[in-house]
Design a protein around this motif. Structure first.
Motif, PDB file in Angstrom:
ATOM      1  N   THR A 140      -0.113  -7.452  -7.426  1.00 41.47           N
ATOM      2  CA  THR A 140       0.334  -6.421  -6.594  1.00 41.47           C
ATOM      3  C   THR A 140       1.778  -6.130  -6.474  1.00 41.47           C
ATOM      4  O   THR A 140       1.936  -5.019  -6.434  1.00 41.47           O
ATOM      5  CB  THR A 140       0.238  -7.259  -4.870  1.00 41.47           C
ATOM      6  N   PHE A 141       2.705  -6.813  -6.911  1.00 37.68           N
ATOM      7  CA  PHE A 141       3.996  -6.548  -7.466  1.00 37.68           C
ATOM      8  C   PHE A 141       4.156  -5.562  -8.537  1.00 37.68           C
ATOM      9  O   PHE A 141       4.706  -4.451  -8.427  1.00 37.68           O
ATOM     10  CB  PHE A 141       4.744  -7.755  -7.620  1.00 37.68           C
ATOM     11  N   ASP A 142       3.267  -5.866  -9.593  1.00 31.98           N
ATOM     12  CA  ASP A 142       3.190  -4.787 -10.609  1.00 31.98           C
ATOM     13  C   ASP A 142       2.603  -3.620 -10.200  1.00 31.98           C
ATOM     14  O   ASP A 142       3.142  -2.582 -10.773  1.00 31.98           O
ATOM     15  CB  ASP A 142       2.562  -5.673 -11.834  1.00 31.98           C
ATOM     16  N   ALA A 143       1.594  -3.485  -9.352  1.00 26.39           N
ATOM     17  CA  ALA A 143       0.890  -2.248  -9.098  1.00 26.39           C
ATOM     18  C   ALA A 143       1.991  -1.495  -8.351  1.00 26.39           C
ATOM     19  O   ALA A 143       2.074  -0.261  -8.501  1.00 26.39           O
ATOM     20  CB  ALA A 143      -0.225  -2.528  -8.083  1.00 26.39           C
ATOM     21  N   ILE A 144       2.922  -2.065  -7.643  1.00 29.88           N
ATOM     22  CA  ILE A 144       3.751  -1.427  -6.738  1.00 29.88           C
ATOM     23  C   ILE A 144       4.850  -0.887  -7.533  1.00 29.88           C
ATOM     24  O   ILE A 144       5.318   0.388  -7.700  1.00 29.88           O
ATOM     25  CB  ILE A 144       4.540  -2.413  -5.606  1.00 29.88           C
ATOM     26  N   VAL A 145       5.296  -1.590  -8.481  1.00 33.74           N
ATOM     27  CA  VAL A 145       6.701  -1.280  -9.181  1.00 33.74           C
ATOM     28  C   VAL A 145       6.147  -0.435 -10.584  1.00 33.74           C
ATOM     29  O   VAL A 145       6.731   0.725 -10.820  1.00 33.74           O
ATOM     30  CB  VAL A 145       7.132  -2.476  -9.819  1.00 33.74           C
ATOM     31  N   TRP A 146       5.093  -0.722 -11.184  1.00 33.51           N
ATOM     32  CA  TRP A 146       4.778  -0.194 -12.505  1.00 33.51           C
ATOM     33  C   TRP A 146       3.459   0.730 -12.483  1.00 33.51           C
ATOM     34  O   TRP A 146       3.449   1.496 -13.315  1.00 33.51           O
ATOM     35  CB  TRP A 146       4.410  -1.389 -13.626  1.00 33.51           C
ATOM     36  N   GLY A 147       2.774   0.351 -11.563  1.00 37.97           N
ATOM     37  CA  GLY A 147       1.376   1.042 -11.375  1.00 37.97           C
ATOM     38  C   GLY A 147       0.303   0.382 -12.156  1.00 37.97           C
ATOM     39  O   GLY A 147       0.479  -0.717 -11.861  1.00 37.97           O
ATOM     40  N   THR A 148      -0.912   1.150 -12.364  1.00 40.40           N
ATOM     41  CA  THR A 148      -2.063   0.100 -12.867  1.00 40.40           C
ATOM     42  C   THR A 148      -2.376   0.862 -14.201  1.00 40.40           C
ATOM     43  O   THR A 148      -2.133   2.205 -14.400  1.00 40.40           O
ATOM     44  CB  THR A 148      -3.102   0.263 -11.740  1.00 40.40           C
ATOM     45  N   GLY A 149      -3.354   0.042 -14.879  1.00 38.90           N
ATOM     46  CA  GLY A 149      -4.046   0.657 -15.965  1.00 38.90           C
ATOM     47  C   GLY A 149      -3.233   0.887 -17.082  1.00 38.90           C
ATOM     48  O   GLY A 149      -1.901   0.086 -17.042  1.00 38.90           O
ATOM     49  N   ALA A 150      -3.342   1.647 -18.237  1.00 34.66           N
ATOM     50  CA  ALA A 150      -2.538   1.712 -19.416  1.00 34.66           C
ATOM     51  C   ALA A 150      -1.134   2.481 -18.954  1.00 34.66           C
ATOM     52  O   ALA A 150      -0.151   2.047 -19.666  1.00 34.66           O
ATOM     53  CB  ALA A 150      -3.334   2.591 -20.288  1.00 34.66           C
ATOM     54  N   GLU A 151      -1.015   3.249 -18.309  1.00 38.07           N
ATOM     55  CA  GLU A 151       0.269   3.843 -17.821  1.00 38.07           C
ATOM     56  C   GLU A 151       1.273   2.836 -17.392  1.00 38.07           C
ATOM     57  O   GLU A 151       2.262   2.983 -17.796  1.00 38.07           O
ATOM     58  CB  GLU A 151      -0.010   5.085 -16.575  1.00 38.07           C
TER      59      GLU A 151
END
Length: 595
Positions: free
Chosen positions: A278-289
């Protein structure tokens, strides 16, 4: 147990999600309609309009507010616990009910009282008064005592102590100047903080909010986790004075609403208790991008964010001359650290580290199995628990299971005799987030060598840096070489909290320790998170909390899986922390003695 059926890519994707870090958790079905974007906008506008007023609020007014919160939290406590028991399938009058008292309103009330005490100290003498004299460790690091705080703590937790080791830039003479930054140098502008609440322990959301409000000086919007959003109305009621003044709001929803809040222009900072995913999704987004952003060091969300994100928590068992009674006590101690809250705790014991040649190892493991066998079965209320257990069973089909099996059940599961050289073992890389634990024996010639190997293994092989425990017999600690090795290990273990002889959840529950991961994780590799909460003595630069307790405790600790009166103890502690009085202690001790 009926294992979930996986077909082709579905199975591979599930196993991939379980390969490293905290497990990806399916979103729970909502029990309360999500807050609309318009209502979120309105809540944030109210908070933003009042943020400057909050930073200018006097200490006396904050103390008055805390008094109001104590009274309103106490009034709602019984209904709060009842709702949590109903949602988790916990029978009243059982140790499970005791857990909901102890991990819910009891610690919130303790938090409120400790904050009030620190604010009174700041008002009267400029900084919080420590319960003892800070000391300088042999390596030069400053360690400040934070527990016991008073005579009541000494009565209720005889033999326990806690201290916070400071960042090495802090000296003994400068410690006072590194406490309560927002009260020494109040900010000129306020800020709205988004707290993304956890779905497991009911006190996490409100206590994270209290930290943001009274330690960091920010007004708070608390988004409830869909798993326990039924508690939201109780949070509103418990914190109603903050709601009335426009300093606190509760909102509801899932990932969609969470993303809207995280990217909202009125949100100035974020705190999350959850997973590294969840942290990564907030900070970096999801998937290849997201992967590309992380490689380039270009986050999609650059707001200040703090986090507590889970752990593969070890307990290091130092070999020693344990009696049969001591083996039974510590076996129950370790089993309780998994069965608590059905295994849905970030600090639940996931890896028991033993010395392979310890003569009592087999007897100790058998005692842990007996403890699991007598533990009450719990409903796996957190989404995906059956699938996560199935993944561990697939990797280790020889696992021992205790309790009923079948659809909707996750038996207590213990995997023994792991190979410490297989660094990619799922037990070492992945937080199970269900009732699964494991044991790994290390080869070592003597206790000193074992302690050194156990520290290296815990630091380098296990995922996460949140908390760990070291169990060591007092006679073993008196052996000069072993005692020195254990003390060195406490410093060398790269965890935010280290607890001697007990479950590291005490670092959370005592509230005065700073609770969070070991400092230093960059956003690109966040692991167990960044920043600390609780920390009611308001240290600006905490580095590690160290808790110590007796090897055997009598009467039986309230958090043990077989404590027959923990529900009574929890209710009486709630009353005690709401209105502290030594006159209430005899009744509490009577319940404790019957546990």
């Amino acid at each position: 147990m009926r294992r979930p059926r996986f077909e082709g890519d579905q199975r591979r994707s599930t196993m991939t999600a379980l390969q490293h870090g905290s497990a990806a958790i399916p979103e729970a079905k909502a029990s309360i309609p999500p807050t609309s974007h318009d209502d979120i906008d309105e809540a944030l506008a109210i908070l933003s309009d009042n943020a400057d007023a909050w930073v200018k609020t006097s200490i006396d007014e904050r103390i008055r507010i805390l008094d109001e919160l104590v009274a309103s939290t106490h009034r709602v406590a019984e209904r709060w616990v009842r709702a949590a028991c109903d949602a988790k399938g916990v029978r009243r009058g059982t140790p499970g009910e005791g857990e909901e008292w102890l991990g819910g309103p009891v610690v919130v009330l303790r938090n409120l009282q400790l904050l009030k005490r620190s604010l009174k100290d700041i008002r009267d003498s400029g900084s919080p008064k420590l319960p003892g004299e800070p000391k300088v460790l042999p390596d030069g690091q400053v360690e400040a005592p934070v527990f016991p705080t008073d005579a009541l703590d000494k009565l209720l937790f005889t033999g326990f102590s806690a201290a916070i080791r400071q960042n090495r830039s802090v000296t003994k003479s400068s410690l006072r100047d590194n406490m309560g930054e927002i009260y020494r140098n109040p900010p000129t502008q306020g800020r709205v903080s988004l707290v993304l609440g956890a779905g497991n322990v009911s006190s996490i959301g409100p206590m994270d909010a209290l930290h943001k409000l009274f330690v960091e000086g920010e007004v708070v919007v608390l988004k409830m986790n869909p798993v326990n959003e039924y508690l939201g109305p109780f949070m509103d009621e418990a914190f109603r004075e903050l709601v009335r003044l426009g300093y606190f709001r509760v909102v509801y929803g899932g990932a969609k609403e969470g993303d809207y809040l995280c990217t909202h222009e009125l949100v100035g900072s974020i705190h999350i208790t959850g997973s590294d995913k969840t942290f990564d999704a907030i900070v970096w987004g999801t998937g290849a991008e997201a992967a590309d952003r992380k490689r380039r060091g270009e986050p999609r969300n650059d707001k200040p964010i703090s986090s507590e994100l889970g752990n593969v928590s070890p307990i290091i068992v130092v070999p020693g001359p344990w009696t049969d009674e001591e083996i039974e006590f510590q076996a129950t101690n370790i089993a309780s650290s998994l069965t608590n809250n059905a295994g849905f705790n970030c600090n639940a014991t996931r890896v028991i580290v033993t010395q392979s040649s310890w003569a009592k190892r087999g007897k100790f493991i058998d005692a842990i199995k007996r403890a699991f066998a007598r533990a009450e079965q719990r409903m796996p209320y957190y989404p995906g628990a059956e699938e996560r257990q199935a993944a561990f069973l697939e990797a280790h089909p020889q696992a021992h299971q205790f309790g009923p099996r079948g659809e909707g059940k996750v038996p207590w599961t213990m995997i023994t005799d792991l190979d410490p050289t297989k660094a990619d073992d799922i037990c070492f890389t992945t937080e199970a987030w269900c009732g699964v634990t494991s044991e790994v024996p290390l080869d070592a010639d003597d206790p000193v060598a074992f302690v050194e190997e156990a520290v290296k293994f815990s630091n380098e092989t296990l995922w996460g840096t949140l908390s760990c425990s070291v169990i060591v017999h007092p006679k073993t600690m008196k052996e000069p070489r072993v005692g020195q090795a254990v003390e060195k290990a406490i410093g060398d273990l790269r965890f935010g909290s280290v607890c001697v002889n007990h479950w590291a959840a005490l670092a959370y529950a005592l509230v005065t320790p700073a609770w969070g991961a070991a400092p230093g994780h960059p956003k690109e590799d966040i692991r167990s998170g960044n920043g600390f909460v609780h920390n009611t003595y308001l240290f600006d630069k905490p580095e590690k909390s160290v808790i110590r307790g007796p090897f055997v405790v009598k009467p039986k600790p309230a958090w043990f899986l077989d404590n027959r009166t923990s529900h009574e103890i929890g209710r009486k502690l709630c009353d005690l922390y709401a209105n502290p009085s030594l006159l209430k202690v005899p009744s509490l001790l009577f319940s404790a003695l019957r546990g």
